[in-house]
Design a protein around this motif. Structure first.
Motif, short mmCIF file in Angstrom:
data_model
loop_
_atom_site.label_atom_id
_atom_site.label_comp_id
_atom_site.label_asym_id
_atom_site.label_seq_id
_atom_site.Cartn_x
_atom_site.Cartn_y
_atom_site.Cartn_z
N ASP A 159 -29.54 -74.92 -94.00
CA ASP A 159 -29.04 -73.85 -93.14
C ASP A 159 -30.14 -73.39 -92.18
OD1 ASP A 159 -27.87 -71.57 -92.09
OD2 ASP A 159 -27.34 -70.68 -94.02
N PRO A 160 -30.20 -73.97 -90.97
CA PRO A 160 -31.20 -73.49 -90.01
C PRO A 160 -30.80 -72.08 -89.56
CG PRO A 160 -30.15 -75.55 -89.24
CD PRO A 160 -29.33 -75.02 -90.38
N LEU A 161 -31.80 -71.27 -89.28
CA LEU A 161 -31.51 -69.87 -88.94
C LEU A 161 -30.84 -69.73 -87.58
CD1 LEU A 161 -34.70 -67.93 -89.97
CD2 LEU A 161 -32.40 -67.73 -90.91
N VAL A 162 -29.83 -68.87 -87.54
CA VAL A 162 -29.20 -68.51 -86.27
C VAL A 162 -29.64 -67.09 -85.93
CG1 VAL A 162 -27.05 -68.13 -85.04
CG2 VAL A 162 -27.18 -69.95 -86.74
N ARG A 163 -30.34 -66.95 -84.82
CA ARG A 163 -30.78 -65.62 -84.37
C ARG A 163 -29.97 -65.18 -83.16
NH1 ARG A 163 -36.81 -67.52 -85.35
NH2 ARG A 163 -35.58 -69.38 -85.75
N PRO A 164 -29.86 -63.89 -82.91
CA PRO A 164 -29.04 -63.43 -81.78
C PRO A 164 -29.66 -63.79 -80.43
CG PRO A 164 -29.44 -61.64 -83.36
CD PRO A 164 -30.37 -62.76 -83.73
N VAL A 165 -28.87 -64.34 -79.56
CA VAL A 165 -29.33 -64.71 -78.23
C VAL A 165 -29.59 -63.44 -77.40
CG1 VAL A 165 -27.11 -64.98 -77.01
CG2 VAL A 165 -28.97 -66.56 -76.53
N ALA A 166 -29.02 -62.31 -77.82
CA ALA A 166 -29.29 -61.05 -77.12
C ALA A 166 -30.73 -60.58 -77.37
CB ALA A 166 -28.31 -59.97 -77.58
N VAL A 167 -31.31 -61.03 -78.49
CA VAL A 167 -32.68 -60.63 -78.84
C VAL A 167 -33.68 -61.65 -78.26
CG1 VAL A 167 -34.30 -60.27 -80.75
CG2 VAL A 167 -31.91 -59.47 -80.95
N ASP A 168 -33.34 -62.91 -78.39
CA ASP A 168 -34.22 -63.97 -77.89
C ASP A 168 -33.35 -65.00 -77.15
OD1 ASP A 168 -35.83 -66.12 -77.41
OD2 ASP A 168 -36.33 -66.52 -79.50
N GLN A 169 -33.55 -65.09 -75.85
CA GLN A 169 -32.71 -65.99 -75.06
C GLN A 169 -32.87 -67.46 -75.42
OE1 GLN A 169 -32.73 -65.22 -70.71
NE2 GLN A 169 -33.56 -63.28 -71.43
N LYS A 170 -33.95 -67.78 -76.14
CA LYS A 170 -34.16 -69.16 -76.56
C LYS A 170 -33.50 -69.43 -77.92
CE LYS A 170 -37.11 -70.51 -73.26
NZ LYS A 170 -36.65 -71.54 -72.32
N ALA A 171 -32.85 -68.43 -78.50
CA ALA A 171 -32.33 -68.56 -79.87
C ALA A 171 -31.32 -69.71 -80.00
CB ALA A 171 -31.69 -67.25 -80.32
N GLY A 172 -30.45 -69.86 -79.02
CA GLY A 172 -29.45 -70.92 -79.07
C GLY A 172 -30.10 -72.29 -79.04
N GLU A 173 -31.02 -72.47 -78.10
CA GLU A 173 -31.72 -73.76 -77.98
C GLU A 173 -32.55 -74.07 -79.22
OE1 GLU A 173 -33.38 -74.11 -73.61
OE2 GLU A 173 -33.03 -72.02 -74.21
N LEU A 174 -33.24 -73.03 -79.74
CA LEU A 174 -34.08 -73.24 -80.92
C LEU A 174 -33.23 -73.69 -82.12
CD1 LEU A 174 -36.73 -73.12 -82.48
CD2 LEU A 174 -36.42 -70.64 -82.75
N PHE A 175 -32.08 -73.05 -82.29
CA PHE A 175 -31.20 -73.44 -83.39
C PHE A 175 -30.73 -74.89 -83.22
CE2 PHE A 175 -26.93 -74.26 -84.93
CZ PHE A 175 -27.07 -73.99 -86.27
N LEU A 176 -30.28 -75.24 -82.03
CA LEU A 176 -29.74 -76.59 -81.82
C LEU A 176 -30.83 -77.65 -82.01
CD1 LEU A 176 -27.49 -75.78 -78.72
CD2 LEU A 176 -26.69 -76.25 -81.04
#
Lengths: 263, 263
Positions: free
Chosen positions: A160-177
């Motif tokens: 389970d890789p961590l999903v962080r809010p994109v509202a907090v960190d704009q790179k969150a989506g890319e980092l998760f993927l």
């Protein structure tokens, strides 16, 4: 995609109330609707009941299992609640979740050994939120190694890789993927899982973001998702994405979904 | 994402009729609505008017340009129609499209040299539909080399990998995404474009498939899409995907889109 239905969560107010008043009918109905909508597991979280968590799980699990033909995913950070739940659960439940945190390993790993559940292993350790996909991969590697020492089969592990809010960190989506792709590449025979809705925390129109993120995650190698299978739009997006990515032989499921009139 | 509005296409019956009866108002309205909805170019196709195509383009282009602040994308396989259109178009139009077919190169390349439009270059040659991403990349490479010999700037080229219907070939979605990724990796400074709706040909609920495929394509490196910007659901999916993929600094466009009430 393997779907873990997320609705039986005590952070949802109607669920909390139903658990408090021991409303069998409400809980069974919520669980059965999710099974009918395509869930392969029903997540069960009673953590918001605090000191009543253990007894609530002990009460709810047999009642739910009597009505369901799919297993539960026991969602708690509390080792006592996890043990009680695994003890009363018939068949193989999911432990949601182990992580790389010292305390979690110390309390949950013996339960893996004793009850042999499927295990969701969260890519987080004592250093807090990993800042890179390499760090997440290294936590995943350590967790796989711990679980393999317990002789857990590859088919019983969900990373389970961590999903962080994109509202907090704009790179969150890319980092998760990126983490997801790396983990899947390194462990092609181990399943990946995520509770994708965290991505949209704090933003308007969360369901739009969630289903879009699910589509991107499927392409990046996500095998299982903790989501609300009663959300018709997310199920439609998933069905379309599976058809487009060659994961739906003869487009059978897509055509069945559309013809069912569910959407 | 650069949007090329697809609505002014004579294969759509109301557009054909409006062109036949020289209905300025209809065409201008269709064009302006697409500009307002976020199009950066308006595709214009009058090919279904057959022997009236050339005079229709000659009539329509000045009328449309008078009302628009964005250029047109001239969509025709007919070299005479293409030349007339490029001749009357003020500023830099898009030529839609050059391809690797001998006849197309012979008739269209001199027009590139003479009128210096932006060029959509379709990854197709005389051998018909390429069966692999390597073949598409090799056609793309040849087309880039031909266009660079004409001294066309990298910013003026749009490479267009073929989109085939997933109903005909279940691998079509994956093949497109793989070709797109390869082309983008080899030519990072050249834009990619696709008319994504071909993916859903022959299937029910095409818009669902189209917007899901657009999300997947954005992740794979698509810079521009020929689509209907009046389809609110595809615009919502695109806005969400850009927010999730770090292509929307401070999520400004996503929040603006949601707050506009357009969706």
């Amino acid at each position: 995609m393997i779907i873990i239905g997320e609705r039986l969560n005590s952070t949802r107010h109607p669920v909390l109330q139903a658990m408090e008043r021991r409303d069998k009918k409400y809980l069974i109905d919520e669980a059965k609707k999710q099974e009918a909508a395509g869930a392969s597991y029903i997540d069960l979280n009673a953590a918001a009941l605090l000191d009543k968590e253990v007894e609530t799980l002990r009460w709810a699990i047999p009642i739910l299992q009597k009505e369901l033909s799919i297993p539960l995913s026991i969602d708690t950070p509390n080792p006592e609640a996890m043990e009680e739940a695994l003890k009363v659960h018939r068949g193989q439940a999911i432990m949601n979740s182990l992580s790389g945190e010292t305390k979690r390993i110390k309390t949950f790993l013996p339960l893996v050994s004793k009850y042999r559940p499927r295990v969701i292993a969260l890519c987080l350790d004592d250093e807090g939120l990993p800042r890179s996909s390499d760090k997440e991969l290294s936590i995943a590697t350590r967790l796989v190694s711990l679980l393999r020492k317990e002789k857990l089969g590859l088919e019983d592990i969900f990373l389970d890789p961590l999903v962080r809010p994109v509202a907090v960190d704009q790179k969150a989506g890319e980092l998760f993927l990126e983490s997801l792709e790396k983990i899947k590449k390194n462990f092609p025979r181990i399943k990946t899982v995520a509770g994708i809705s965290n991505i949209s925390f704090g933003l308007p129109r969360r369901k739009l973001l969630n289903r879009t993120f699910l589509v991107l995650s499927l392409k990046a190698g996500l095998d299982a998702a903790i989501l609300d299978p009663l959300d018709k739009e997310i199920m439609a997006a998933l069905s379309a994405a599976e058809a487009l990515l060659g994961k739906d032989p003869s487009l059978k499921n897509y055509l069945k979904f559309i013809r069912s009139g569910k959407w």
